[in-house]
Design a protein around this motif. Structure first.
Motif, PDB file in Angstrom:
ATOM      1  N   HIS A 199      -6.081   5.159   0.509  1.00  0.00           N
ATOM      2  CA  HIS A 199      -4.961   5.068   1.250  1.00  0.00           C
ATOM      3  C   HIS A 199      -5.813   4.757   2.974  1.00  0.00           C
ATOM      4  O   HIS A 199      -5.256   3.911   3.329  1.00  0.00           O
ATOM      5  CB  HIS A 199      -4.099   6.017   1.178  1.00  0.00           C
TER       6      HIS A 199
ATOM      7  N   ALA B  42      -7.710   1.634   3.036  1.00  0.00           N
ATOM      8  CA  ALA B  42      -7.003   0.409   3.022  1.00  0.00           C
ATOM      9  C   ALA B  42      -6.141   0.251   4.308  1.00  0.00           C
ATOM     10  O   ALA B  42      -5.825  -0.902   4.837  1.00  0.00           O
ATOM     11  CB  ALA B  42      -5.918   0.635   1.962  1.00  0.00           C
ATOM     12  N   ASN B  43      -5.855   1.422   5.022  1.00  0.00           N
ATOM     13  CA  ASN B  43      -4.953   1.388   6.158  1.00  0.00           C
ATOM     14  C   ASN B  43      -5.939   1.034   7.284  1.00  0.00           C
ATOM     15  O   ASN B  43      -5.751   0.120   8.183  1.00  0.00           O
ATOM     16  CB  ASN B  43      -4.438   2.640   6.591  1.00  0.00           C
TER      17      ASN B  43
ATOM     18  N   ASP C 250      -6.985  -2.827   6.142  1.00  0.00           N
ATOM     19  CA  ASP C 250      -6.014  -3.892   5.713  1.00  0.00           C
ATOM     20  C   ASP C 250      -6.423  -4.415   4.622  1.00  0.00           C
ATOM     21  O   ASP C 250      -6.434  -5.884   4.652  1.00  0.00           O
ATOM     22  CB  ASP C 250      -5.629  -4.651   6.986  1.00  0.00           C
TER      23      ASP C 250
ATOM     24  N   ASP D 225      -6.479  -6.136   0.477  1.00  0.00           N
ATOM     25  CA  ASP D 225      -5.589  -6.496  -0.193  1.00  0.00           C
ATOM     26  C   ASP D 225      -6.022  -6.434  -1.799  1.00  0.00           C
ATOM     27  O   ASP D 225      -5.219  -6.593  -2.525  1.00  0.00           O
ATOM     28  CB  ASP D 225      -5.337  -8.068  -0.179  1.00  0.00           C
TER      29      ASP D 225
ATOM     30  N   PHE E 240       1.096   2.665   1.999  1.00  0.00           N
ATOM     31  CA  PHE E 240       0.230   1.692   2.534  1.00  0.00           C
ATOM     32  C   PHE E 240       0.905   1.086   3.867  1.00  0.00           C
ATOM     33  O   PHE E 240       1.948   0.638   3.795  1.00  0.00           O
ATOM     34  CB  PHE E 240      -0.132   0.566   1.758  1.00  0.00           C
TER      35      PHE E 240
ATOM     36  N   ALA F 141       0.667  -1.566   5.827  1.00  0.00           N
ATOM     37  CA  ALA F 141       1.112  -2.932   5.841  1.00  0.00           C
ATOM     38  C   ALA F 141       1.810  -3.655   4.730  1.00  0.00           C
ATOM     39  O   ALA F 141       1.830  -4.501   4.239  1.00  0.00           O
ATOM     40  CB  ALA F 141      -0.084  -3.928   6.011  1.00  0.00           C
ATOM     41  N   ARG F 142       2.502  -2.549   3.710  1.00  0.00           N
ATOM     42  CA  ARG F 142       3.022  -3.031   2.402  1.00  0.00           C
ATOM     43  C   ARG F 142       4.106  -3.861   2.710  1.00  0.00           C
ATOM     44  O   ARG F 142       4.503  -4.641   1.795  1.00  0.00           O
ATOM     45  CB  ARG F 142       3.432  -1.695   1.713  1.00  0.00           C
TER      46      ARG F 142
ATOM     47  N   SER G  79       4.013  -6.535   4.709  1.00  0.00           N
ATOM     48  CA  SER G  79       3.263  -7.775   4.915  1.00  0.00           C
ATOM     49  C   SER G  79       2.839  -8.292   3.634  1.00  0.00           C
ATOM     50  O   SER G  79       2.593  -9.392   3.138  1.00  0.00           O
ATOM     51  CB  SER G  79       2.438  -7.525   5.898  1.00  0.00           C
ATOM     52  N   HIS G  80       2.351  -7.392   2.915  1.00  0.00           N
ATOM     53  CA  HIS G  80       1.293  -7.710   1.368  1.00  0.00           C
ATOM     54  C   HIS G  80       1.092  -6.357   0.671  1.00  0.00           C
ATOM     55  O   HIS G  80       0.577  -5.297   1.452  1.00  0.00           O
ATOM     56  CB  HIS G  80       0.264  -8.541   1.945  1.00  0.00           C
TER      57      HIS G  80
ATOM     58  N   VAL H 104      -1.197  -4.145  -2.002  1.00  0.00           N
ATOM     59  CA  VAL H 104      -2.375  -3.902  -2.464  1.00  0.00           C
ATOM     60  C   VAL H 104      -2.766  -3.609  -3.709  1.00  0.00           C
ATOM     61  O   VAL H 104      -2.220  -2.810  -4.462  1.00  0.00           O
ATOM     62  CB  VAL H 104      -3.147  -2.495  -1.642  1.00  0.00           C
TER      63      VAL H 104
END
Length: 423
Positions: A322, A325-326, A329, A331, A359, A361-362, A364-365, A367
């Motif tokens: 996590h 991923a943050n 960013d 995918d 996440f 930016a979840r 937006s998209h 992972v």
């Protein structure tokens, strides 16, 4: 990423074209023009040269869509080969891969153990010679040797900060010793970064992705690729997620910090917890990898104590995923390495759940999280892929590097380049 930027990310139009053909599998010249942003004349010239070099084949025409059917191109998988070696305390894994990244042969032998580095290098040289002889590969088509191992690594002195089981390798000139013995150029890297490159080269990952390979062998690390380029950091040692601190008052870690993910939740911690819970993981001198496998098998059978231990480990690993991923960013996250080959299905839900709910930016998209199809041998597969990518589709560095390191996998300083063997 725009098509023009895709071309600029490589060090040459030749590299960009080869990389797009690799990713596509089969593709026409017109599609190459669209994908790379290069002119039709450049595509025509470079493709002709690649065909003359034997790297690319014309394999027939696509179905007509109204006009003249387009000629399809693909890499010739037998044109070049690369050797990958994963050097670890527990085992040494060898692979030979072809130009497309497919494995021609693989071989696992006893690890470094307590033998001296010089003794292990001599053994590696003998085993590589035997492997080439058995497969019948033309040695002149071998581009080079990729060698990966745990922990930070540099060109001049090899390993600079080693896990306790490999302390004797600290500052041993590994690349130079192997190049002298095998007679081909050598690239060094860490196992997690190599695994990420291997996934990219042979796993059908798009050049415009931002993804991480989370690697768990006896330790925990990660390799990150953004738009097909490895993110290396200042000294080519990014992605050490096993050393994210999740407990500032936690137990000391071999890296010098406290409360790291690896010391709390890595395979060594899992085995220690299982032994403390009275589970049968074998004698203390048994390799950690074998004891971890015993815990994983027990958990997969549904034994509650083993399952609880691995679930706790998975929650810590999910926190590390996590965090990465943050920051990057991402995918895509790929779980790989020998420990995930055994227990990936037990870790996958925890990672998916945390990334799906927390996440940043979840909206937006998403992972996506997967388990590598080559998880058990991914470091060796990636070591071979390092050679293929470095020589056939080199990319500009995604981060500032120390001058001695160069933009990609670390070659022996002052010695021959793999490029010379392309001919």
């Amino acid at each position: 990423m725009t098509s023009a930027n895709l071309g600029m990310a490589h060090t040459s139009s030749r590299a960009a074209i080869l990389d797009v053909i690799r990713a596509a599998g089969t593709i026409s010249r017109v599609e190459l023009t669209r994908a790379t942003g290069l002119t039709g004349a450049t595509i025509s010239t470079v493709v002709r040269r690649l065909i003359n070099e034997g790297l690319v084949l014309e394999i027939g025409r696509a179905e007509s869509t109204g006009g003249k059917p387009r000629m399809l191109l693909q890499l010739d998988p037998t044109a070049r080969f690369a050797i990958g070696v994963h050097l670890d305390h527990a085992g040494i894994t060898y692979v030979v891969s072809n130009l497309g990244g497919a494995i021609v042969t693989r071989w696992r032998k006893p690890g470094a153990g307590s033998d001296s580095p010089a003794e292990v290098v001599a053994r590696i040289v003998r085993e590589i010679d035997g492997m080439i002889a058995r497969t019948g590969i033309d040695r002149s088509r071998v581009l080079g040797l990729g060698v990966v191992s745990p922990g930070p690594i540099t060109a001049a002195v090899g390993m600079v900060l080693t896990p306790p089981t490999m302390e004797s390798w600290t500052e041993f000139p590994l690349a130079e010793a192997l190049e002298d013995g095998v007679g081909v150029p050598v690239l060094l890297d860490n196992d997690a970064t190599a695994s990420a490159v291997g996934e990219y080269w042979a796993g059908g990952i798009e050049p415009t992705s931002a993804f991480a390979a989370l690697y768990m062998g006896t330790g925990i690390g990660a390799g990150v690729l953004v738009n097909g380029t490895v993110y290396r950091g200042a000294s080519s040692n990014s992605g050490e997620i096993g050393h994210i601190c999740v407990d500032i008052d936690g137990p000391p870690c071999w890296c010098g910090s406290r409360g790291c993910v690896e010391i709390l939740a890595g395979p060594v911690a899992v085995v220690a917890a299982a032994r403390a819970a009275g589970l049968d993981v074998g004698p203390a001198e048994r390799p950690v990898s074998e004891s971890f496998a015993a815990v994983a098998r027990a958990a997969l059978r549904g034994e509650p104590a083993a399952a609880a231990i691995l679930q706790r480990s998975a929650r810590y690993l999910a926190v590390a995923a996590h965090s990465l991923a943050n920051i990057m960013d991402l995918d895509l996250v790929v779980l790989t390495g020998p420990s995930f080959a055994l227990a990936g299905s037990l870790y996958l839900p925890a990672v998916e759940n945390l990334l799906g709910t927390a996440f940043f930016a979840r909206q937006s998209h998403p992972v996506r999280v997967t388990i590598s199809t080559n998880a058990s041998d991914s470091a060796a597969v990636g070591a071979a892929a390092l050679v293929l990518q470095s020589e056939l589709a080199p990319r500009q560095s995604g981060a500032r590097l120390q001058a001695e390191l160069g933009p990609e996998p670390i070659p022996v300083q002052g010695r021959g380049s793999v490029v010379g063997s392309l001919g």
